[in-house]
Design an enzyme around this catalytic site. Structure first.
Site, PDB file in Angstrom:
ATOM      1  N   LYS A 274       3.946   9.986   3.368  1.00  0.00           N
ATOM      2  CA  LYS A 274       3.979   8.538   3.619  1.00  0.00           C
ATOM      3  C   LYS A 274       3.739   7.764   2.330  1.00  0.00           C
ATOM      4  O   LYS A 274       4.108   6.596   2.227  1.00  0.00           O
ATOM      5  CB  LYS A 274       2.940   8.154   4.661  1.00  0.00           C
ATOM      6  CG  LYS A 274       3.256   8.626   6.079  1.00  0.00           C
ATOM      7  CD  LYS A 274       2.207   8.139   7.061  1.00  0.00           C
ATOM      8  CE  LYS A 274       2.465   8.655   8.473  1.00  0.00           C
ATOM      9  NZ  LYS A 274       2.200  10.099   8.606  1.00  0.00           N
TER      10      LYS A 274
ATOM     11  N   HIS B 284       5.436   4.474   6.422  1.00  0.00           N
ATOM     12  CA  HIS B 284       5.078   4.908   7.773  1.00  0.00           C
ATOM     13  C   HIS B 284       6.081   4.314   8.759  1.00  0.00           C
ATOM     14  O   HIS B 284       6.014   3.137   9.096  1.00  0.00           O
ATOM     15  CB  HIS B 284       3.656   4.441   8.094  1.00  0.00           C
ATOM     16  CG  HIS B 284       3.103   5.011   9.367  1.00  0.00           C
ATOM     17  ND1 HIS B 284       3.841   5.777  10.246  1.00  0.00           N
ATOM     18  CD2 HIS B 284       1.853   4.925   9.917  1.00  0.00           C
ATOM     19  CE1 HIS B 284       3.094   6.123  11.262  1.00  0.00           C
ATOM     20  NE2 HIS B 284       1.874   5.630  11.092  1.00  0.00           N
TER      21      HIS B 284
END
Length: 386
Positions: free
Chosen positions: A307, A312
């Site tokens: 991430k 995300h």
């Protein structure tokens, strides 16, 4: 953020996909019919089928299933339609005459429409399902797909997840709870899992679809096997919509159950793909979970978060991380945690800062943690003929 005017929002950065649906093979009619999330899923499905060497007719349609995860479904299309029929929210009663000009609005309302689009793309006539468990949707959809294969409901399952949440309503929701980074002047370095100065996650978008099948079935047809799913477990903490208990025992239990189902021990784990969202509570929660479930092995195994590089993407990220784990196994490499310049003194594991690392990965643990208390663990291992 370039997908809409983010002026006035608390967080104005996101990991947007460079995506042209027409150049990716969709028709103008398909683009008009499908939300961006569905477009991602369909294009990813076509790529997965091609990579797997599954031409039409090779597998009976009634033996092909679908399992698609999404956290927020067709948010962009639904919001755009509401903005249109309500005069940007000025009208309490929407303009029904305008709504009549939106023939695909129902598709935007129900997340299962994405599973239907994937099924049509794959010619799948076995079970087709949509999974929505927040940020664990991707891992859970892949786990559900593996279950369909294991129980004999399908020979092939197209499993994965998609989300295209970069819209005003989604950004506003995360602004409200202050979950996203406000490092608006330096977006490339804003996603900083495990870093002392992290200030939240960077919203992303994307999709990944995987072709799942029984190992013997794959070998018989000469398929390229990236890895095998050997263990999977879910747990819920029944605690708080957005909060996490710092002891991480909920995630630890999911990890222990997944290890048990796989017949593996903590010392068998070679790499951990962390949820690593970049929020202080999440990073501490899963670090505690790794220690509670793996014991001393937690300090020996590399842990990282992709991430930090791709943001995300909510429900999609678990499937994207599963794909990354498969490649980590195939290429014996551990992806790095980018932007980890100032380690949090409370976090003392090996988070693989900055640089990818050559490392033999026979078994990889991937975990996910979602708002609502969802906790998921999946174990992927090198296949015997991979």
């Amino acid at each position: 953020i370039s997908l809409f005017d983010a002026t006035g929002f608390r967080s104005r950065i996101a990991a947007e996909c460079d995506f042209d649906p027409i150049a990716s093979g969709l028709t103008e009619q398909e683009v008009a019919r499908m939300d961006r999330a569905a477009q991602f899923a369909v294009v990813s499905t076509a790529e997965a089928l091609a990579d797997a060497g599954l031409e039409p007719g090779r597998v009976a349609p009634e033996r092909i299933g679908v399992s698609v995860g999404t956290a927020v479904g067709c948010t962009m299309a639904l919001e755009d339609a509401y903005v249109d029929v309500s005069d940007r929210g000025a009208r309490w009663e929407v303009d029904a005459t305008r709504a009549a000009d939106l023939p695909h609005l129902y598709r935007a309302l129900v997340p299962s429409s994405i599973a239907a689009e994937v099924a049509w793309t794959a010619g799948a006539e076995a079970a087709a399902c949509a999974v929505s468990t927040g940020c664990t949707s991707g891992l859970d959809a892949v786990g559900q797909g593996a279950h369909l294969v294991a129980e004999g409901a399908a020979d092939i399952v197209i499993a994965g997840a998609t989300d295209a949440p970069i819209s005003p309503i989604t950004v506003a929701c995360f602004d409200t709870i202050k979950a996203t980074s406000i490092n608006n002047t330096d977006p490339a370095h804003a996603s900083r899992p495990f870093d002392r100065d992290r200030d939240g996650f960077v919203l992303g978008e994307g999709a990944a679809m995987l072709v799942l099948e029984d190992a013997e079935h794959a070998r018989r047809r000469g398929a390229h096997i990236y890895c095998e799913i050997v263990g999977y477990a879910q747990r819920s903490n029944a605690y708080h919509m957005t909060g996490l208990k710092p002891d991480g025992l909920d995630m630890a239990e999911a990890i222990r159950v997944a290890l048990g189902r796989a017949g593996l021990r903590p010392e068998d784990v070679d790499y951990i793909n962390a949820h690593g969202s970049g929020t202080k509570q999440n990073d501490r929660h899963e670090t505690a979970a790794f220690k509670a479930s793996l014991g001393r092995r937690a300090w020996q195994v590399p842990v990282s978060s992709i991430k930090s590089m791709i943001g995300h993407s909510l429900g999609a990220i678990g499937a994207l991380e599963a794909a990354a784990c498969a490649l980590a196994i195939e290429h014996d490499v551990v992806p790095p945690t980018a932007n980890l310049h100032h380690p949090d003194p409370d976090l003392d594991l090996d988070y693989v800062p900055h640089q990818a690392r050559r490392h033999v990965n026979d078994v990889v643990l991937s975990v996910g943690s979602g708002f609502g208390g969802f906790q998921t663990a999946m174990l992927l291992a090198r296949g015997a003929a991979a």
